[in-house]
Design a protein around this motif. Sequence first.
Motif, PDB file in Angstrom:
ATOM      1  N   THR A 141       0.811  -1.210   0.000  1.00 27.06           N
ATOM      2  CA  THR A 141       0.000   0.000   0.000  1.00 27.06           C
ATOM      3  C   THR A 141       0.846   1.261   0.000  1.00 27.06           C
ATOM      4  O   THR A 141       0.681   2.140  -0.843  1.00 27.06           O
ATOM      5  CB  THR A 141      -0.938   0.026   1.219  1.00 27.06           C
ATOM      6  N   CYS A 142       1.791   1.366   0.950  1.00 24.00           N
ATOM      7  CA  CYS A 142       2.568   2.596   1.104  1.00 24.00           C
ATOM      8  C   CYS A 142       4.023   2.448   0.689  1.00 24.00           C
ATOM      9  O   CYS A 142       4.769   3.423   0.685  1.00 24.00           O
ATOM     10  CB  CYS A 142       2.492   3.094   2.546  1.00 24.00           C
ATOM     11  N   PHE A 143       4.454   1.218   0.354  1.00 29.89           N
ATOM     12  CA  PHE A 143       5.811   0.923  -0.106  1.00 29.89           C
ATOM     13  C   PHE A 143       6.876   1.117   0.971  1.00 29.89           C
ATOM     14  O   PHE A 143       8.042   1.302   0.655  1.00 29.89           O
ATOM     15  CB  PHE A 143       6.156   1.761  -1.344  1.00 29.89           C
ATOM     16  N   LYS A 144       6.476   1.065   2.232  1.00 35.08           N
ATOM     17  CA  LYS A 144       7.447   1.124   3.319  1.00 35.08           C
ATOM     18  C   LYS A 144       7.831  -0.301   3.720  1.00 35.08           C
ATOM     19  O   LYS A 144       7.089  -1.248   3.437  1.00 35.08           O
ATOM     20  CB  LYS A 144       6.859   1.868   4.518  1.00 35.08           C
ATOM     21  N   PRO A 145       8.987  -0.492   4.375  1.00 30.24           N
ATOM     22  CA  PRO A 145       9.366  -1.843   4.812  1.00 30.24           C
ATOM     23  C   PRO A 145       8.260  -2.475   5.645  1.00 30.24           C
ATOM     24  O   PRO A 145       7.629  -1.814   6.479  1.00 30.24           O
ATOM     25  CB  PRO A 145      10.625  -1.596   5.643  1.00 30.24           C
ATOM     26  N   ALA A 146       7.991  -3.756   5.412  1.00 29.92           N
ATOM     27  CA  ALA A 146       6.848  -4.402   6.068  1.00 29.92           C
ATOM     28  C   ALA A 146       7.101  -5.892   6.258  1.00 29.92           C
ATOM     29  O   ALA A 146       7.961  -6.485   5.601  1.00 29.92           O
ATOM     30  CB  ALA A 146       5.584  -4.184   5.239  1.00 29.92           C
ATOM     31  N   LYS A 147       6.302  -6.507   7.174  1.00 30.55           N
ATOM     32  CA  LYS A 147       6.465  -7.928   7.484  1.00 30.55           C
ATOM     33  C   LYS A 147       5.150  -8.686   7.622  1.00 30.55           C
ATOM     34  O   LYS A 147       5.143  -9.910   7.666  1.00 30.55           O
ATOM     35  CB  LYS A 147       7.262  -8.088   8.785  1.00 30.55           C
ATOM     36  N   ILE A 148       4.009  -7.982   7.708  1.00 25.33           N
ATOM     37  CA  ILE A 148       2.725  -8.653   7.911  1.00 25.33           C
ATOM     38  C   ILE A 148       2.255  -9.264   6.599  1.00 25.33           C
ATOM     39  O   ILE A 148       1.870  -8.561   5.671  1.00 25.33           O
ATOM     40  CB  ILE A 148       1.667  -7.669   8.446  1.00 25.33           C
ATOM     41  N   LYS A 149       2.264 -10.589   6.504  1.00 24.49           N
ATOM     42  CA  LYS A 149       1.901 -11.260   5.268  1.00 24.49           C
ATOM     43  C   LYS A 149       0.396 -11.365   5.100  1.00 24.49           C
ATOM     44  O   LYS A 149      -0.339 -11.497   6.078  1.00 24.49           O
ATOM     45  CB  LYS A 149       2.497 -12.670   5.237  1.00 24.49           C
ATOM     46  N   CYS A 150      -0.026 -11.316   3.848  1.00 22.18           N
ATOM     47  CA  CYS A 150      -1.417 -11.647   3.534  1.00 22.18           C
ATOM     48  C   CYS A 150      -1.625 -13.106   3.921  1.00 22.18           C
ATOM     49  O   CYS A 150      -0.888 -13.990   3.469  1.00 22.18           O
ATOM     50  CB  CYS A 150      -1.687 -11.434   2.045  1.00 22.18           C
ATOM     51  N   SER A 151      -2.613 -13.375   4.735  1.00 20.58           N
ATOM     52  CA  SER A 151      -2.814 -14.725   5.264  1.00 20.58           C
ATOM     53  C   SER A 151      -3.248 -15.713   4.187  1.00 20.58           C
ATOM     54  O   SER A 151      -3.122 -16.920   4.358  1.00 20.58           O
ATOM     55  CB  SER A 151      -3.854 -14.700   6.377  1.00 20.58           C
ATOM     56  N   LYS A 152      -3.736 -15.201   3.049  1.00 16.07           N
ATOM     57  CA  LYS A 152      -4.252 -16.086   2.008  1.00 16.07           C
ATOM     58  C   LYS A 152      -3.175 -16.448   0.976  1.00 16.07           C
ATOM     59  O   LYS A 152      -2.937 -17.619   0.710  1.00 16.07           O
ATOM     60  CB  LYS A 152      -5.446 -15.435   1.321  1.00 16.07           C
ATOM     61  N   CYS A 153      -2.513 -15.446   0.394  1.00 14.62           N
ATOM     62  CA  CYS A 153      -1.527 -15.757  -0.646  1.00 14.62           C
ATOM     63  C   CYS A 153      -0.128 -15.955  -0.083  1.00 14.62           C
ATOM     64  O   CYS A 153       0.726 -16.553  -0.737  1.00 14.62           O
ATOM     65  CB  CYS A 153      -1.503 -14.672  -1.718  1.00 14.62           C
ATOM     66  N   GLN A 154       0.133 -15.425   1.104  1.00 12.09           N
ATOM     67  CA  GLN A 154       1.432 -15.569   1.776  1.00 12.09           C
ATOM     68  C   GLN A 154       2.579 -14.957   0.962  1.00 12.09           C
ATOM     69  O   GLN A 154       3.737 -15.331   1.133  1.00 12.09           O
ATOM     70  CB  GLN A 154       1.734 -17.052   2.051  1.00 12.09           C
ATOM     71  N   ILE A 155       2.255 -13.990   0.112  1.00 15.14           N
ATOM     72  CA  ILE A 155       3.288 -13.324  -0.704  1.00 15.14           C
ATOM     73  C   ILE A 155       3.319 -11.828  -0.432  1.00 15.14           C
ATOM     74  O   ILE A 155       4.364 -11.278  -0.072  1.00 15.14           O
ATOM     75  CB  ILE A 155       3.035 -13.591  -2.210  1.00 15.14           C
TER      76      ILE A 155
END
Length: 458
Positions: free
Chosen positions: A24-38
Amino acid sequence: MAVFTEFPYIAALKEPYLGSYCSTCFKPAKIKCSKCQIIVYCNIQCQTNDTPFHQLECQAYRISSDQHGFSEAVLTRMIARVISRLRIDGGKPEHDLCSNISPSIRRRSWADLLGHRDEIFHSERHLKQWLITKQQVEFFFGNQFDHIDLLEIFGKLLINRFRVGIHENLIDGRVAIGWAIYLTTSLFNHSCQPDLLQCSYDINMRLKLANGNQKFPQTTVEFNELTVSYRHQNDFRSTNTSNYVPTRRQRRIFVSFFFFNCHCKFCADDLRNRYAESATNRLCERCGDSLVLQEDYHDSTKSILTCLGRRKCQKTEEIVDRVTIPKIQNTEQSVDICEEYLEKFEQLLHPESILLLQQREKLLFIYQKLLNQCNLEENQQLTFIHRAIQLGEQLIQVYDIYLKHSSVYPKIVLTDIALLCERIGKNEKAKELYQKAIDLWRADYHDHIDYRDLMVKL
């Protein structure tokens, strides 16, 4: 500083960054989409905001993520995201995506974008990309989009997308991690001498007036007459050694991509450009003006020297001589050969010619590549560092001529040479270059970005 800001209508990360930056905001992130896991997000709010646009790609990744084998499918994912957004708002955003401009100025919609749909099949480059994208769309989404004019969407994305980058480090350069569509910004025509300069430091588009004394127009007609440069700011570390100062050849490539010519004063003065690019040290015997180096289309191994008649010379268009000048290639040529080639260029070309500048850029890249290797002896390292610094100083002198007041001034070259100066104890010279880089960064971004990495160098 008056800054026009626009939020993206749609954006998508490049494949290598999908698992480490927020979609969404292109900042560093770690929370994965629980469905696609990508796809990952930096917080729940970003995930909620992106859910309507991620649904189609999420479903596709769940089905085929382990077997698609595509190294890059960002255009395909952008198509899916555009289709999702069009189903929500029909191409007219519910909320104003622009700020710091008059509400009386007309905002653009998706329908206003030009896609040059009919020209795509007449461009070998675009047609190749379309066929690849079409194949990916069919692989990921099957026949879901058979009732949609995908070529129209593809054309609009290809022509109107902007690189989105974040500042990893002011010394190491800026990394473009994705693409975005800005509806209103896309209306501005290109100019090599633009009214607006990009000063973006996150996913949002930020444009400032090149003339700091001006104010943004209050009417749609005046606003639409503003121009930007489609040649992106070289805050990005360049992988092509001939990017920094545009040439006529690069402008031809530019025209073939965007399907229109630049009519700014710089591009219109073709005679001036030809002298700036390839003027030589040899003078016309009749008028005393510099001879110009040009390609010999009868023999690709040679170049011709001609007088272009800037001084109404009777030898205008006559071929004065033919010369063989080997060029530094982006290949595994040895550094000794490249240095020998550059020496021949320096003997022939004017010190301020852009063609000579580009050959020097290529050799600087070769030096940097060698210095990044770990198999050099200490004496070899010192030799190449001194040569690279000398070459870098020559480049900076020419950049100051052509790019002194331009936002595309390659600040990365300044910090590269400063780092080399530090390695051999030339600390005062390094500080001078770091300070120049800071001044150029601030001219574009003021205090919107973090300068601590550079400030500690001072």
